[in-house]
Scaffold this motif. Structure first.
Motif, PDB file in Angstrom:
ATOM      1  N   THR A 121     -36.312  24.559  -3.867  1.00 59.42           N
ATOM      2  CA  THR A 121     -36.381  23.636  -4.807  1.00 59.42           C
ATOM      3  C   THR A 121     -35.611  22.197  -4.318  1.00 59.42           C
ATOM      4  O   THR A 121     -35.270  21.318  -5.059  1.00 59.42           O
ATOM      5  CB  THR A 121     -35.310  24.161  -5.864  1.00 59.42           C
ATOM      6  OG1 THR A 121     -34.165  24.783  -5.251  1.00 59.42           O
ATOM      7  CG2 THR A 121     -36.014  25.211  -6.696  1.00 59.42           C
ATOM      8  N   ALA A 122     -35.269  22.165  -3.084  1.00 58.09           N
ATOM      9  CA  ALA A 122     -34.798  21.251  -2.487  1.00 58.09           C
ATOM     10  C   ALA A 122     -34.999  21.175  -1.049  1.00 58.09           C
ATOM     11  O   ALA A 122     -35.221  22.369  -0.433  1.00 58.09           O
ATOM     12  CB  ALA A 122     -33.250  20.754  -2.700  1.00 58.09           C
ATOM     13  N   VAL A 123     -35.410  20.220  -0.190  1.00 56.62           N
ATOM     14  CA  VAL A 123     -35.451  20.135   1.068  1.00 56.62           C
ATOM     15  C   VAL A 123     -34.770  19.046   1.797  1.00 56.62           C
ATOM     16  O   VAL A 123     -34.715  17.761   1.445  1.00 56.62           O
ATOM     17  CB  VAL A 123     -37.163  19.745   1.404  1.00 56.62           C
ATOM     18  CG1 VAL A 123     -37.654  18.503   0.580  1.00 56.62           C
ATOM     19  CG2 VAL A 123     -37.568  19.947   2.655  1.00 56.62           C
ATOM     20  N   GLY A 124     -34.230  19.507   3.193  1.00 58.40           N
ATOM     21  CA  GLY A 124     -33.576  18.507   3.857  1.00 58.40           C
ATOM     22  C   GLY A 124     -34.370  18.292   5.403  1.00 58.40           C
ATOM     23  O   GLY A 124     -34.997  19.300   5.800  1.00 58.40           O
ATOM     24  N   LEU A 125     -34.544  16.984   5.626  1.00 57.93           N
ATOM     25  CA  LEU A 125     -35.274  16.975   6.913  1.00 57.93           C
ATOM     26  C   LEU A 125     -34.405  16.288   7.948  1.00 57.93           C
ATOM     27  O   LEU A 125     -33.887  15.329   7.677  1.00 57.93           O
ATOM     28  CB  LEU A 125     -36.502  16.129   6.708  1.00 57.93           C
ATOM     29  CG  LEU A 125     -37.402  16.472   5.466  1.00 57.93           C
ATOM     30  CD1 LEU A 125     -38.544  15.430   5.216  1.00 57.93           C
ATOM     31  CD2 LEU A 125     -38.110  17.802   5.646  1.00 57.93           C
ATOM     32  N   LEU A 126     -34.502  16.836   9.203  1.00 51.74           N
ATOM     33  CA  LEU A 126     -33.833  16.284  10.439  1.00 51.74           C
ATOM     34  C   LEU A 126     -34.762  15.934  11.418  1.00 51.74           C
ATOM     35  O   LEU A 126     -35.286  16.642  11.863  1.00 51.74           O
ATOM     36  CB  LEU A 126     -32.745  17.542  10.777  1.00 51.74           C
ATOM     37  CG  LEU A 126     -31.349  17.306   9.953  1.00 51.74           C
ATOM     38  CD1 LEU A 126     -31.609  17.769   8.539  1.00 51.74           C
ATOM     39  CD2 LEU A 126     -30.313  18.321  10.489  1.00 51.74           C
ATOM     40  N   SER A 127     -34.394  14.856  11.877  1.00 54.92           N
ATOM     41  CA  SER A 127     -34.843  14.245  13.134  1.00 54.92           C
ATOM     42  C   SER A 127     -36.524  13.810  12.878  1.00 54.92           C
ATOM     43  O   SER A 127     -36.967  12.612  13.425  1.00 54.92           O
ATOM     44  CB  SER A 127     -34.828  15.009  14.228  1.00 54.92           C
ATOM     45  OG  SER A 127     -33.667  15.113  14.684  1.00 54.92           O
ATOM     46  N   VAL A 128     -37.469  14.527  12.213  1.00 51.02           N
ATOM     47  CA  VAL A 128     -38.706  14.023  12.027  1.00 51.02           C
ATOM     48  C   VAL A 128     -39.065  13.786  10.949  1.00 51.02           C
ATOM     49  O   VAL A 128     -38.828  14.939   9.719  1.00 51.02           O
ATOM     50  CB  VAL A 128     -39.652  15.469  12.565  1.00 51.02           C
ATOM     51  CG1 VAL A 128     -41.211  15.200  12.309  1.00 51.02           C
ATOM     52  CG2 VAL A 128     -39.472  15.544  14.135  1.00 51.02           C
ATOM     53  N   PRO A 129     -39.450  12.556  10.569  1.00 49.90           N
ATOM     54  CA  PRO A 129     -39.592  12.091   9.143  1.00 49.90           C
ATOM     55  C   PRO A 129     -40.724  12.814   8.478  1.00 49.90           C
ATOM     56  O   PRO A 129     -41.560  13.296   9.234  1.00 49.90           O
ATOM     57  CB  PRO A 129     -39.885  10.580   9.241  1.00 49.90           C
ATOM     58  CG  PRO A 129     -39.188   9.979  10.650  1.00 49.90           C
ATOM     59  CD  PRO A 129     -39.422  11.420  11.355  1.00 49.90           C
ATOM     60  N   TYR A 130     -40.682  12.663   7.211  1.00 53.65           N
ATOM     61  CA  TYR A 130     -41.873  13.332   6.626  1.00 53.65           C
ATOM     62  C   TYR A 130     -42.888  12.363   6.363  1.00 53.65           C
ATOM     63  O   TYR A 130     -42.923  11.203   5.946  1.00 53.65           O
ATOM     64  CB  TYR A 130     -41.551  13.542   4.934  1.00 53.65           C
ATOM     65  CG  TYR A 130     -42.839  14.302   4.097  1.00 53.65           C
ATOM     66  CD1 TYR A 130     -43.446  15.276   4.637  1.00 53.65           C
ATOM     67  CD2 TYR A 130     -43.074  13.323   3.210  1.00 53.65           C
ATOM     68  CE1 TYR A 130     -44.607  15.668   3.813  1.00 53.65           C
ATOM     69  CE2 TYR A 130     -44.239  13.774   2.411  1.00 53.65           C
ATOM     70  CZ  TYR A 130     -45.028  15.030   2.709  1.00 53.65           C
ATOM     71  OH  TYR A 130     -46.214  15.088   2.139  1.00 53.65           O
ATOM     72  N   ALA A 131     -44.219  12.610   6.703  1.00 57.98           N
ATOM     73  CA  ALA A 131     -45.554  11.966   6.570  1.00 57.98           C
ATOM     74  C   ALA A 131     -46.454  12.613   6.006  1.00 57.98           C
ATOM     75  O   ALA A 131     -46.755  13.842   6.623  1.00 57.98           O
ATOM     76  CB  ALA A 131     -45.836  11.328   7.920  1.00 57.98           C
TER      77      ALA A 131
END
Length: 329
Positions: free
Chosen positions: A121-131
């Motif tokens: 229900t929630a997402v954290g992204l570290l170092s690699v951006p979402y594409a």
């Protein structure tokens, strides 16, 4: 020494078993590492998230540590890794979780949110951006990045056994060089030669590692011992098989072409990390691709290993974001 309030568990998933380390009680936060790492990459986050009122769970991704290591290359496709994450949540008796990933773990976290939105229900992204998924077949795109004298590291990792032959004779030494190559305080300068992201034709990735000795400031000898002992026991094939599925993922995820992630999201990157700088356009596109973005942060003077290089800042940002997501800020 094991932390007295951390618990190691093996849980059954359809693809075998997943090893995890958990600490704390409260809403579930699933932490997913990247290459070449371990649950241990989250050692600085587990106690802080537990103290903040969360059930923090760091897994060994399939192919790593004490988790299952299937023999087939295609067992490491993204669909399988997302299924592992969802199965872990169910095995822990939870219905939903926040998922946070670093490096390849960021991609696994993003696709977990896309494919299992009722669970994650929630997402954290570290170092690699979402594409979002799109563009040409990945191996074709990566082949164009290299030149006549060198190839992009993802292309280098494609052939089974090739990178293993370089790494496994000296796992500890290779890991030390790889971690240093992507850390802000030890990464090579342009005067040192070409980037370690490019491998000389008929050469080795380690040919491009920093020429100086010494570990990055965030990595102790004991930390390096832990990582090295894990990979000396397991080998590197399971970890490298993630790279060997990029074309399968592109085919498997065709229905997600251009898909935004609508759940509340977070991004943290380092301004010295090629993953962040090369994908600057992906970060600029966040209003369209991450419409639920709560906050985005680029840490000055930070390299690729953000949650280890800058543990205090990342912990603060994670706790603030989780508080906003769960209404406890």
């Amino acid at each position: 020494m094991p932390h007295p309030t951390q618990h190691h568990r093996l849980v059954d998933v359809p693809g075998g078993r997943i090893h995890l380390v958990e600490q704390g009680e409260g809403p579930l936060v699933l932490l997913v590492h990247g290459f070449p790492e371990s649950w241990y990459s989250w050692r600085h986050q587990l106690p802080v998230l537990a103290e903040a009122g969360y059930r923090a769970v760091a897994i060994d991704v399939r192919g790593y540590g004490r988790s299952s290591k299937p023999r087939d290359v295609d067992a490491y496709r993204m669909l399988e890794l997302v299924a592992d994450n969802a199965a872990v949540v169910r095995a822990l008796g939870a219905e939903t979780a926040t998922v946070v990933g670093h490096d390849w773990g960021a991609g696994i976290a993003a696709n977990s949110a896309l494919l299992e939105p009722d669970v994650f229900t929630a997402v954290g992204l570290l170092s690699v951006p979402y594409a979002p998924r799109g563009g040409p077949r990945p191996t074709d795109a990566f082949a164009m990045i290299g030149g006549p004298d060198e190839e992009f590291y993802v292309s280098y990792f494609q052939e089974p056994g090739r990178a293993e032959a370089e790494i496994e004779p000296d796992v500890r030494g290779w890991l030390a060089g790889f971690y240093a190559a992507l850390s802000a305080d030890t990464m090579p300068s342009p005067s040192d030669g070409p980037s370690p992201h490019f491998v000389p034709r008929d050469g080795r990735m380690s040919d491009r590692f920093p020429p100086h000795s010494g570990l990055p400031s965030w990595l102790t000898e004991a930390d390096l011992d832990f990582y090295a002992e894990e990979f000396e026991r397991t080998g590197l094939t399971g970890a490298l098989n993630r790279y060997r599925n990029v074309d399968r993922d592109w085919e498997d995820l065709a229905a997600l072409d251009g898909a935004p992630i609508t759940q509340p999201s977070l991004f943290i990157g380092g301004d010295q990390d090629a993953s962040t700088t090369w994908m600057a356009d992906a970060i600029k596109a966040y209003p369209q691709t991450l419409p639920g973005l709560v906050s985005s942060h680029i840490l000055e003077g930070c390299g690729h290993w953000v949650q280890q290089e800058r543990a205090y800042e990342v912990n603060r940002l994670l706790v603030e974001w989780l508080g906003a997501v769960h209404g406890t800020a």
